[in-house]
Design a protein around this motif. Sequence first.
Motif, PDB file in Angstrom:
ATOM      1  N   MET A  68     -11.042  14.608  -0.358  1.00 26.56           N
ATOM      2  CA  MET A  68     -10.801  13.239  -0.429  1.00 26.56           C
ATOM      3  C   MET A  68     -11.348  12.589   0.747  1.00 26.56           C
ATOM      4  SD  MET A  68      -7.258  11.005   0.026  1.00 26.56           S
ATOM      5  CE  MET A  68      -6.658  11.460  -1.826  1.00 26.56           C
ATOM      6  N   PRO A  69     -12.382  11.865   0.673  1.00 26.62           N
ATOM      7  CA  PRO A  69     -13.295  11.461   1.778  1.00 26.62           C
ATOM      8  C   PRO A  69     -12.858  10.476   2.741  1.00 26.62           C
ATOM      9  CG  PRO A  69     -13.943   9.901   0.001  1.00 26.62           C
ATOM     10  CD  PRO A  69     -12.708  11.026  -0.427  1.00 26.62           C
ATOM     11  N   GLY A  70     -13.195  10.823   3.923  1.00 30.41           N
ATOM     12  CA  GLY A  70     -12.718   9.938   5.170  1.00 30.41           C
ATOM     13  C   GLY A  70     -13.936   9.275   5.416  1.00 30.41           C
ATOM     14  N   VAL A 120      -1.612  11.582   3.360  1.00 31.51           N
ATOM     15  CA  VAL A 120      -2.815  12.001   2.590  1.00 31.51           C
ATOM     16  C   VAL A 120      -2.696  13.108   1.773  1.00 31.51           C
ATOM     17  CG1 VAL A 120      -5.205  12.478   2.981  1.00 31.51           C
ATOM     18  CG2 VAL A 120      -4.180  10.925   4.533  1.00 31.51           C
ATOM     19  N   THR A 164       0.760  -1.169  -0.005  1.00 34.45           N
ATOM     20  CA  THR A 164      -0.354  -0.102  -0.053  1.00 34.45           C
ATOM     21  C   THR A 164       0.887   1.174  -0.009  1.00 34.45           C
ATOM     22  OG1 THR A 164      -1.620  -1.151   1.405  1.00 34.45           O
ATOM     23  CG2 THR A 164      -1.986   0.839   1.231  1.00 34.45           C
ATOM     24  N   SER A 207      -5.885  -2.657  -0.322  1.00 34.71           N
ATOM     25  CA  SER A 207      -4.717  -3.394  -0.469  1.00 34.71           C
ATOM     26  C   SER A 207      -4.120  -3.873   0.981  1.00 34.71           C
ATOM     27  CB  SER A 207      -3.945  -2.318  -1.241  1.00 34.71           C
ATOM     28  OG  SER A 207      -3.747  -0.968  -0.392  1.00 34.71           O
ATOM     29  N   PHE A 208      -4.568  -3.374   2.084  1.00 29.90           N
ATOM     30  CA  PHE A 208      -3.936  -3.691   3.382  1.00 29.90           C
ATOM     31  C   PHE A 208      -5.075  -4.749   3.916  1.00 29.90           C
ATOM     32  CE2 PHE A 208      -6.069   0.116   3.579  1.00 29.90           C
ATOM     33  CZ  PHE A 208      -6.862  -0.076   4.594  1.00 29.90           C
ATOM     34  N   GLU A 236      -7.653   5.804   7.634  1.00 30.50           N
ATOM     35  CA  GLU A 236      -8.520   5.718   8.932  1.00 30.50           C
ATOM     36  C   GLU A 236      -8.846   4.223   9.230  1.00 30.50           C
ATOM     37  OE1 GLU A 236     -10.857  10.136   8.629  1.00 30.50           O
ATOM     38  OE2 GLU A 236     -12.008   8.227   8.354  1.00 30.50           O
ATOM     39  N   ILE A 237      -9.050   3.269   8.334  1.00 28.86           N
ATOM     40  CA  ILE A 237      -9.539   2.188   8.460  1.00 28.86           C
ATOM     41  C   ILE A 237      -8.504   1.424   8.858  1.00 28.86           C
ATOM     42  CG2 ILE A 237     -10.199   0.044   7.136  1.00 28.86           C
ATOM     43  CD1 ILE A 237     -11.903   1.667   5.244  1.00 28.86           C
ATOM     44  N   CYS A 238      -7.053   1.673   8.324  1.00 27.07           N
ATOM     45  CA  CYS A 238      -6.001   0.872   8.733  1.00 27.07           C
ATOM     46  C   CYS A 238      -5.630   1.224   9.967  1.00 27.07           C
ATOM     47  CB  CYS A 238      -4.745   0.887   7.649  1.00 27.07           C
ATOM     48  SG  CYS A 238      -3.601  -0.266   7.889  1.00 27.07           S
ATOM     49  N   VAL A 249      -1.791   7.702   0.186  1.00 20.83           N
ATOM     50  CA  VAL A 249      -2.724   6.887   0.853  1.00 20.83           C
ATOM     51  C   VAL A 249      -4.008   7.654   0.732  1.00 20.83           C
ATOM     52  CG1 VAL A 249      -2.088   7.102   3.131  1.00 20.83           C
ATOM     53  CG2 VAL A 249      -3.384   5.255   2.667  1.00 20.83           C
ATOM     54  N   ALA A 250      -5.226   7.072   0.489  1.00 21.34           N
ATOM     55  CA  ALA A 250      -6.548   7.768   0.578  1.00 21.34           C
ATOM     56  C   ALA A 250      -6.666   8.004   2.147  1.00 21.34           C
ATOM     57  CB  ALA A 250      -7.691   7.038  -0.324  1.00 21.34           C
ATOM     58  N   ARG A 251      -7.634   8.987   2.315  1.00 17.71           N
ATOM     59  CA  ARG A 251      -7.867   9.214   3.926  1.00 17.71           C
ATOM     60  C   ARG A 251      -8.701   8.141   4.396  1.00 17.71           C
ATOM     61  NH1 ARG A 251     -11.173  14.243   5.208  1.00 17.71           N
ATOM     62  NH2 ARG A 251     -11.972  13.230   7.172  1.00 17.71           N
ATOM     63  N   GLY A 252      -9.534   7.751   3.605  1.00 21.00           N
ATOM     64  CA  GLY A 252     -10.544   6.520   4.127  1.00 21.00           C
ATOM     65  C   GLY A 252      -9.784   5.191   4.501  1.00 21.00           C
ATOM     66  N   ALA A 253      -8.685   5.166   3.568  1.00 20.76           N
ATOM     67  CA  ALA A 253      -7.866   3.695   3.866  1.00 20.76           C
ATOM     68  C   ALA A 253      -6.918   4.025   5.100  1.00 20.76           C
ATOM     69  CB  ALA A 253      -7.016   3.741   2.502  1.00 20.76           C
ATOM     70  N   LEU A 272     -16.946   1.240  12.619  1.00 21.12           N
ATOM     71  CA  LEU A 272     -16.112   2.293  12.776  1.00 21.12           C
ATOM     72  C   LEU A 272     -16.574   3.653  12.484  1.00 21.12           C
ATOM     73  CD1 LEU A 272     -13.123   0.416  10.576  1.00 21.12           C
ATOM     74  CD2 LEU A 272     -13.386   0.278  12.929  1.00 21.12           C
ATOM     75  N   LEU A 277     -13.623   5.599  -1.122  1.00 21.73           N
ATOM     76  CA  LEU A 277     -13.071   5.757   0.539  1.00 21.73           C
ATOM     77  C   LEU A 277     -11.828   5.208   0.408  1.00 21.73           C
ATOM     78  CD1 LEU A 277     -14.201   6.016   3.365  1.00 21.73           C
ATOM     79  CD2 LEU A 277     -14.871   3.778   3.170  1.00 21.73           C
ATOM     80  N   VAL A 278     -11.281   4.314  -0.262  1.00 22.96           N
ATOM     81  CA  VAL A 278     -10.159   3.626  -0.033  1.00 22.96           C
ATOM     82  C   VAL A 278      -9.024   3.699  -1.228  1.00 22.96           C
ATOM     83  CG1 VAL A 278     -10.859   1.818   1.517  1.00 22.96           C
ATOM     84  CG2 VAL A 278     -10.836   1.282  -1.066  1.00 22.96           C
ATOM     85  N   GLY A 337      -1.003  12.535  -1.460  1.00 28.17           N
ATOM     86  CA  GLY A 337      -1.909  11.597  -2.249  1.00 28.17           C
ATOM     87  C   GLY A 337      -1.316  10.057  -2.279  1.00 28.17           C
TER      88      GLY A 337
END
Lengths: 277, 130
Positions: free
Chosen positions: B1-3, A101, A77, B95-96, A112-114, A106-110, B31, B127-128, A104
């Motif tokens: 870019m959306p969170g 972020v 990633t 991807s992770f 946050e999730i990780c 890594v996406a912000r959503g990605a 979450l 989102l990702v 550019g």
Amino acid sequence: MTHAVPPPRLPVRDRAAAPDPAGGGGVSPMLTRLAAERATGVLEREHGTLHLADGHVVHAESPFAPGLADLLLAHGTLTPDAWRQAVERADEERGAGRLLVEAGLVARGALEICHLGAVYDAGYFALAPSSTPGRFHYGTGHLLGAVRPVTVAELERETLRRRALLHRLWPQPLVDTAPLLRTAPPGAPGPATAPAARQRAVLALVDGVRTAPDIARALGRRAFPTLTDVRRLAAAGLVAAKPPPAAPDPPPGIALPPVTDPDITLLKRLRDALEAL
Amino acid sequence: MPGIDECLLEAMRLPGARGAALVDWTSGLALGTVGEFPGGDHEAAAAEAAEIARLAAEQRAFAPVDDAVAADPPLEDLIISNRDSYHLLRFVPTSFDSSVFLHVCLGRSDGNLALARIRLGEMAGRLVLG
């Protein structure tokens, strides 16, 4: 006619029973106090570290759980260079997460999730019962910056929920951290008992040396899903915790009576369960 | 870019949307949550939706036939309908290592399932991937 009188219920310590009005779930009174005073700094516990900013958990680390960088780098990633540069350039204003972020990468959503995955996984271990008291160092926030802070109450509640969830799958916490062994299930495994693809990858790395956190790291996976995979494999009879090395033989000359008392086994299991609380 | 929050607010703009959540299906943790879910308890709704998402994702019967490259998760979405609502669960590939899905509850009378399915897929991608 006589009825067998059921034995009295053993007292159970219910940590979730009396939630603190300040918002803590009673897992760590110290953490609850720090949340109430909106502290900023690092709480070091036996099995992990929690980073607080303004009383919120902004980051968590544990040697038992792959961290954010491990997860982002494991499957490409992010490149190690990109991560290192972000960490080097991070300051209190702009944390490493925000830099990644904004660039550019890594996406912000990605992110946050990780990040949430890594924080709750490490928090599960950091808030595990410990034999030594925690230490708090007042200071600054984590250099990652505030990606998506969670409250102490949320982290404690989720940790208790995860303990219960894992317990329902297979009630032996020892498989979380002990070296794992493959075991033969009773009867040949048919299609009905075949583990899911994710679990097969975990099973393939069980070698009598690696622990569940080792396997998570080797696969570049999160710790908690790996714990659920291992507990499911244990429940299916495919995996077991390696027993600790046997005690050294007693010195010659002392004749110990052979022990065949089944109560000993029960007492040992009871001791293991109590230690795991 | 959306969170996460922006993504859920966007999902709430779908016609008939009552509630939207991003849920981790291995732990059952939400979450993020916006709006209302049946029963009024979004934590319980997340845990229950997570259970069915995990079961569906692990069954070989639902995986694509030509699954030469094992996708994780192998599913795109799950649709559950009842007399008054639709539930749409959209798996979010990353991807992770993660195990998350978007869950949107739509009112049956004013919801548009086909539109929601397309839009939710786009939102999951943004989102990702940004």
